[in-house]
Structure formats: structure tokens, C-alpha cells
Scaffold this motif. Sequence first.
Motif, PDB file in Angstrom:
ATOM      1  N   LEU A   1       0.841  -1.184   0.000  1.00  0.00           N
ATOM      2  CA  LEU A   1       0.000   0.000   0.000  1.00  0.00           C
ATOM      3  C   LEU A   1       0.887   1.249   0.000  1.00  0.00           C
ATOM      4  O   LEU A   1       2.018   1.212   0.494  1.00  0.00           O
ATOM      5  CB  LEU A   1      -0.919   0.019   1.228  1.00  0.00           C
ATOM      6  CG  LEU A   1      -1.940  -1.128   1.366  1.00  0.00           C
ATOM      7  CD1 LEU A   1      -2.667  -1.005   2.700  1.00  0.00           C
ATOM      8  CD2 LEU A   1      -2.933  -1.105   0.219  1.00  0.00           C
ATOM      9  N   ILE A   2       0.314   2.368  -0.509  1.00  0.00           N
ATOM     10  CA  ILE A   2       1.003   3.653  -0.453  1.00  0.00           C
ATOM     11  C   ILE A   2      -0.045   4.748  -0.220  1.00  0.00           C
ATOM     12  O   ILE A   2      -1.184   4.619  -0.676  1.00  0.00           O
ATOM     13  CB  ILE A   2       1.810   3.924  -1.752  1.00  0.00           C
ATOM     14  CG1 ILE A   2       2.691   5.152  -1.601  1.00  0.00           C
ATOM     15  CG2 ILE A   2       0.882   4.032  -2.956  1.00  0.00           C
ATOM     16  CD1 ILE A   2       3.660   5.355  -2.770  1.00  0.00           C
ATOM     17  N   ALA A   3       0.340   5.778   0.488  1.00  0.00           N
ATOM     18  CA  ALA A   3      -0.590   6.881   0.787  1.00  0.00           C
ATOM     19  C   ALA A   3       0.091   8.216   0.494  1.00  0.00           C
ATOM     20  O   ALA A   3       1.300   8.379   0.712  1.00  0.00           O
ATOM     21  CB  ALA A   3      -1.022   6.819   2.243  1.00  0.00           C
ATOM     22  N   TYR A   4      -0.706   9.218  -0.022  1.00  0.00           N
ATOM     23  CA  TYR A   4      -0.228  10.572  -0.312  1.00  0.00           C
ATOM     24  C   TYR A   4      -1.050  11.565   0.496  1.00  0.00           C
ATOM     25  O   TYR A   4      -2.265  11.374   0.715  1.00  0.00           O
ATOM     26  CB  TYR A   4      -0.386  10.902  -1.796  1.00  0.00           C
ATOM     27  CG  TYR A   4       0.548  10.142  -2.720  1.00  0.00           C
ATOM     28  CD1 TYR A   4       1.739  10.733  -3.148  1.00  0.00           C
ATOM     29  CD2 TYR A   4       0.232   8.867  -3.173  1.00  0.00           C
ATOM     30  CE1 TYR A   4       2.604  10.043  -4.002  1.00  0.00           C
ATOM     31  CE2 TYR A   4       1.088   8.175  -4.014  1.00  0.00           C
ATOM     32  CZ  TYR A   4       2.266   8.775  -4.431  1.00  0.00           C
ATOM     33  OH  TYR A   4       3.105   8.093  -5.278  1.00  0.00           O
ATOM     34  N   SER A  11       3.948   7.732   1.741  1.00  0.00           N
ATOM     35  CA  SER A  11       4.450   6.764   2.748  1.00  0.00           C
ATOM     36  C   SER A  11       5.448   5.791   2.160  1.00  0.00           C
ATOM     37  O   SER A  11       6.059   5.024   2.907  1.00  0.00           O
ATOM     38  CB  SER A  11       3.274   5.977   3.326  1.00  0.00           C
ATOM     39  OG  SER A  11       2.666   5.189   2.316  1.00  0.00           O
ATOM     40  N   THR A  12       5.605   5.784   0.849  1.00  0.00           N
ATOM     41  CA  THR A  12       6.333   4.770   0.072  1.00  0.00           C
ATOM     42  C   THR A  12       5.567   3.443   0.140  1.00  0.00           C
ATOM     43  O   THR A  12       4.753   3.200   1.045  1.00  0.00           O
ATOM     44  CB  THR A  12       7.781   4.551   0.551  1.00  0.00           C
ATOM     45  OG1 THR A  12       7.781   3.915   1.825  1.00  0.00           O
ATOM     46  CG2 THR A  12       8.550   5.871   0.604  1.00  0.00           C
ATOM     47  N   TRP A  13       5.838   2.611  -0.816  1.00  0.00           N
ATOM     48  CA  TRP A  13       5.133   1.331  -0.883  1.00  0.00           C
ATOM     49  C   TRP A  13       5.528   0.431   0.279  1.00  0.00           C
ATOM     50  O   TRP A  13       6.689   0.306   0.610  1.00  0.00           O
ATOM     51  CB  TRP A  13       5.436   0.617  -2.189  1.00  0.00           C
ATOM     52  CG  TRP A  13       4.730   1.207  -3.390  1.00  0.00           C
ATOM     53  CD1 TRP A  13       5.259   2.031  -4.316  1.00  0.00           C
ATOM     54  CD2 TRP A  13       3.368   1.011  -3.728  1.00  0.00           C
ATOM     55  NE1 TRP A  13       4.320   2.385  -5.251  1.00  0.00           N
ATOM     56  CE2 TRP A  13       3.121   1.754  -4.912  1.00  0.00           C
ATOM     57  CE3 TRP A  13       2.303   0.293  -3.168  1.00  0.00           C
ATOM     58  CZ2 TRP A  13       1.891   1.800  -5.538  1.00  0.00           C
ATOM     59  CZ3 TRP A  13       1.075   0.322  -3.794  1.00  0.00           C
ATOM     60  CH2 TRP A  13       0.873   1.074  -4.969  1.00  0.00           C
ATOM     61  N   GLN A  14       4.512  -0.198   0.906  1.00  0.00           N
ATOM     62  CA  GLN A  14       4.751  -1.099   2.030  1.00  0.00           C
ATOM     63  C   GLN A  14       3.910  -2.364   1.843  1.00  0.00           C
ATOM     64  O   GLN A  14       2.739  -2.300   1.459  1.00  0.00           O
ATOM     65  CB  GLN A  14       4.369  -0.429   3.356  1.00  0.00           C
ATOM     66  CG  GLN A  14       5.145   0.840   3.651  1.00  0.00           C
ATOM     67  CD  GLN A  14       4.694   1.498   4.941  1.00  0.00           C
ATOM     68  OE1 GLN A  14       4.479   0.817   5.938  1.00  0.00           O
ATOM     69  NE2 GLN A  14       4.557   2.818   4.913  1.00  0.00           N
ATOM     70  N   GLN A  15       4.558  -3.513   2.122  1.00  0.00           N
ATOM     71  CA  GLN A  15       3.839  -4.797   2.041  1.00  0.00           C
ATOM     72  C   GLN A  15       3.021  -4.997   3.302  1.00  0.00           C
ATOM     73  O   GLN A  15       3.530  -4.963   4.423  1.00  0.00           O
ATOM     74  CB  GLN A  15       4.817  -5.962   1.881  1.00  0.00           C
ATOM     75  CG  GLN A  15       4.109  -7.319   1.785  1.00  0.00           C
ATOM     76  CD  GLN A  15       5.064  -8.479   1.610  1.00  0.00           C
ATOM     77  OE1 GLN A  15       6.093  -8.322   0.965  1.00  0.00           O
ATOM     78  NE2 GLN A  15       4.739  -9.610   2.195  1.00  0.00           N
ATOM     79  N   MET A  16       1.719  -5.221   3.133  1.00  0.00           N
ATOM     80  CA  MET A  16       0.830  -5.358   4.278  1.00  0.00           C
ATOM     81  C   MET A  16       0.187  -6.752   4.383  1.00  0.00           C
ATOM     82  O   MET A  16      -0.531  -7.029   5.338  1.00  0.00           O
ATOM     83  CB  MET A  16      -0.280  -4.300   4.194  1.00  0.00           C
ATOM     84  CG  MET A  16       0.248  -2.881   4.038  1.00  0.00           C
ATOM     85  SD  MET A  16       1.344  -2.379   5.396  1.00  0.00           S
ATOM     86  CE  MET A  16       0.195  -2.304   6.758  1.00  0.00           C
ATOM     87  N   GLY A  17       0.425  -7.623   3.413  1.00  0.00           N
ATOM     88  CA  GLY A  17      -0.176  -8.953   3.478  1.00  0.00           C
ATOM     89  C   GLY A  17       0.151  -9.769   2.241  1.00  0.00           C
ATOM     90  O   GLY A  17       0.926  -9.339   1.378  1.00  0.00           O
TER      91      GLY A  17
END
Length: 222
Positions: A1-4, A11-17
Motif C-alpha cells: 500500500l502507499i498513501a499521499y 508513505s512509500t510502498w509497504q507490504q501489508m499482506g
Amino acid sequence: LIAYNNEGLNSTWQQMGTWTVPAGGNQPPQAVSVAPSSGTGLGPQTFSFTYSDPNGYGDLSSVYGRINATQSDSGACSFRYDRATNYIYLYNDTGTGWLGPYLLGSQVSNSQCRISAGNTSGTGGNNLVLNLTIEFFSAFTGTKNTYMRAIDSAGADSYWQTKGTWTVPATTLQALNSCIGNPVNTTCVLAPGTYPVTEANRIVINRSNVVVRGGTTGMNDT
């Protein structure tokens, strides 16, 4: 996921699952194992045959077992179990047709074996365990392979696979008969010991009586 945010910071891309996408379409069943996978005896012996289907064991249509020295249904102990009907079949002596159907748990036999009891259980969602009590007849003497096969409702096939061995021993009468031709002054190997073949210790066959005469190794087998 990423958030602006409104300022453009992220937030930069992050693995959440994780998520697994299964293979599309029907997948073939498998012949997994037999327990015991080896042994010796006439039985009755309970064998547990395990089959598996990636689509769930309810997708299994028919499962098979063959106990014979070769990949042949002639002179074999070959069975088929149909899951939906709970019927079991046994090949005839020549391997040309099925004996049955019989409800699982009924007794069915040919000249090689007798299947006298049985039940099934589903394990782990994918596995089907077929438990059969099998008794072998003495004419079926020798070391045999245990072959297994599974077919699902769509016709997908595991094909025959070798999963074990089983030795059907000779009876005492058969073992004594095999000693008849031994020359004098040789030794006949006969469990649980060896028997010297002499004029005084001669094997005599008299209809159903087998007598080993002489010394301390005398025995009767009727």
C-alpha cells in the motif's frame, strides 16, 4: 500500500499482506500412500490407502488398488472403490471383469484374496483414507507390489503408482512339498529350522497328512 497527503508527501510502498491465487481449472488427484507399506503374512491385515484431490476429497470419483507381482489384473488382488455410491468391486481371477458391486464392509473374494471389512474417512479436506481388511490365500505366494490409482469427477487420472510391497508366505504344507525332491544327504530349509534329508528322516506325503520322520525334528501338519 502507499498513501499521499495534500502536500504530495507519500508513505512509500509497504507490504501489508499476501494472497494466493490458485491454479485455474481442475487439478488431478494423487495416489498418496499405503500403510503398512511393506510386510509379510496371509492376514487378515488392515491396509490404509490414502488418496488426495486438490479440489477436495469429495471430487474423487473412483480409487483403485492392485496387489500383484506385475502391473496386471490377471491373478491379482485388484479392487475399485466408488466414493459416491460407497461400493467396492474386486477383479475376477482373469482380470476381465469386476465382481460386485458390494457395499463397503461386505465380504468379496477371488482366488487371490478376500476383502472382508472396510471404511473410509476424509482428512484435511483433500485426503480420502480407504481402510480395507485383506486376507491372502496361499496360492498367491510370493512378493507382490502394491499399486494405487485415483480418478476424479472430471476424469483426471493419477495413473498407476507403486506405493509398497507385500510378501505372501508359503504355508507349512507348501514348504514341505518343496522339500520332497531334495536328494538324500542335503538340507531342506524350512522355517523355523533346517531339516536333514536322510533315509531315516524322509518327508512322506500321505493325502492331507505331512510327516517329517526321524530324530527330534518330527512334525505333523494336517
